[in-house]
Design an enzyme around this catalytic site. Structure first.
Site, mmCIF file in Angstrom:
data_model
loop_
_atom_site.group_PDB
_atom_site.id
_atom_site.type_symbol
_atom_site.label_atom_id
_atom_site.label_comp_id
_atom_site.label_asym_id
_atom_site.label_seq_id
_atom_site.Cartn_x
_atom_site.Cartn_y
_atom_site.Cartn_z
ATOM 1 N N CYS A 7 0.859 -1.200 0.000
ATOM 2 C CA CYS A 7 0.000 0.000 0.000
ATOM 3 C C CYS A 7 0.888 1.240 0.000
ATOM 4 C CB CYS A 7 -0.925 0.020 1.208
ATOM 5 S SG CYS A 7 -2.390 -1.017 1.065
ATOM 6 N N HIS A 99 -0.082 -9.539 -4.935
ATOM 7 C CA HIS A 99 0.897 -9.101 -5.934
ATOM 8 C C HIS A 99 1.161 -10.230 -6.904
ATOM 9 C CE1 HIS A 99 3.092 -10.699 -2.449
ATOM 10 N NE2 HIS A 99 4.021 -11.119 -3.286
ATOM 11 N N HIS A 101 3.990 -11.619 -9.424
ATOM 12 C CA HIS A 101 5.367 -11.595 -9.912
ATOM 13 C C HIS A 101 5.326 -11.782 -11.431
ATOM 14 C CE1 HIS A 101 7.411 -12.431 -5.923
ATOM 15 N NE2 HIS A 101 6.202 -12.864 -5.645
HETATM 16 P P1 5GP Z 1 6.184 -12.993 -1.959
HETATM 17 O O1 5GP Z 1 7.305 -13.780 -1.342
HETATM 18 O O2 5GP Z 1 5.279 -12.387 -0.909
HETATM 19 O O3 5GP Z 1 5.441 -13.707 -3.033
HETATM 20 O O4 5GP Z 1 6.891 -11.809 -2.724
HETATM 21 C C1 5GP Z 1 7.273 -10.617 -2.107
HETATM 22 C C2 5GP Z 1 8.284 -9.983 -3.012
HETATM 23 O O5 5GP Z 1 8.429 -8.637 -2.605
HETATM 24 C C3 5GP Z 1 9.669 -10.630 -2.936
HETATM 25 O O6 5GP Z 1 10.059 -11.087 -4.234
HETATM 26 C C4 5GP Z 1 10.569 -9.514 -2.421
HETATM 27 O O7 5GP Z 1 11.850 -9.513 -3.025
HETATM 28 C C5 5GP Z 1 9.778 -8.263 -2.745
HETATM 29 N N1 5GP Z 1 9.995 -7.165 -1.810
HETATM 30 C C6 5GP Z 1 10.030 -7.233 -0.457
HETATM 31 N N2 5GP Z 1 10.230 -6.013 0.072
HETATM 32 C C7 5GP Z 1 10.314 -5.149 -0.982
HETATM 33 C C8 5GP Z 1 10.516 -3.739 -1.070
HETATM 34 O O8 5GP Z 1 10.651 -3.019 -0.070
HETATM 35 N N3 5GP Z 1 10.554 -3.209 -2.310
HETATM 36 C C9 5GP Z 1 10.413 -3.971 -3.446
HETATM 37 N N4 5GP Z 1 10.486 -3.333 -4.618
HETATM 38 N N5 5GP Z 1 10.221 -5.306 -3.392
HETATM 39 C C10 5GP Z 1 10.175 -5.883 -2.179
HETATM 40 ZN ZN ZN Z 2 -1.786 -3.236 1.227
#
Ligand code: 5GP
Ligand code: ZN
Length: 112
Positions: A7, A99, A101
């Site tokens: 957010c 989110h 990817h």
């Molecule tokens: P998840 O593991 O929840 O599917 O993916 C979260 C993603 O967010 C990870 O690939 C991680 O590298 C990315 N991420 C975490 N913190 C940040 C941040 O502060 N900025 C950005 N640009 N990406 C982030």
């Molecule tokens: Zn949120």
């Protein structure tokens, strides 16, 4: 939603390298890229994960996939990419704001 990283990024309150934004969603580079192309697309609306999506969000989710297809064409990787959304800690979800990817630029291997 207060205290939500994505957010904050969507609102521009937390810095990120944005690749696209509109009224409904924001795309920005993943901070720890797993492929030469690795960005995340998030709705501005806070949804905890894909498990929180309802029929009310159908147009929003469709819009996000259309944005991804447009970015893939513009950035020249429409011939091969992967869209992934992790749901829950067991699946590796670490940020609890929906989110997607978007990964491309290398052999991504098979899930099966
Ligand atoms: P998840 O593991 O929840 O599917 O993916 C979260 C993603 O967010 C990870 O690939 C991680 O590298 C990315 N991420 C975490 N913190 C940040 C941040 O502060 N900025 C950005 N640009 N990406 C982030
Ligand atoms: Zn949120």
């Amino acid at each position: 939603m207060a205290d939500c990283l994505f957010c904050g990024i969507a609102a521009g309150e937390i810095p990120s390298t944005k690749v696209y934004e509109d009224d409904l969603c924001v795309a920005f580079q993943d901070i720890s890229p797993l492929a030469p192309t690795h960005f995340l697309v998030v709705p501005r609306k806070h949804l905890a994960s894909a498990a929180a999506v309802t029929e009310e969000d159908a147009a929003l989710v469709g819009h996000i996939f259309a944005v991804i297809a447009k970015l893939a064409a513009e950035q020249g990787f429409a011939d091969g990419y992967r869209v992934v959304t992790n749901v829950g800690a067991l699946a590796g979800q670490t940020v609890h704001h929906l989110h997607f990817h978007v990964l491309s630029g290398k052999e991504l291997g098979s899930f099966n």
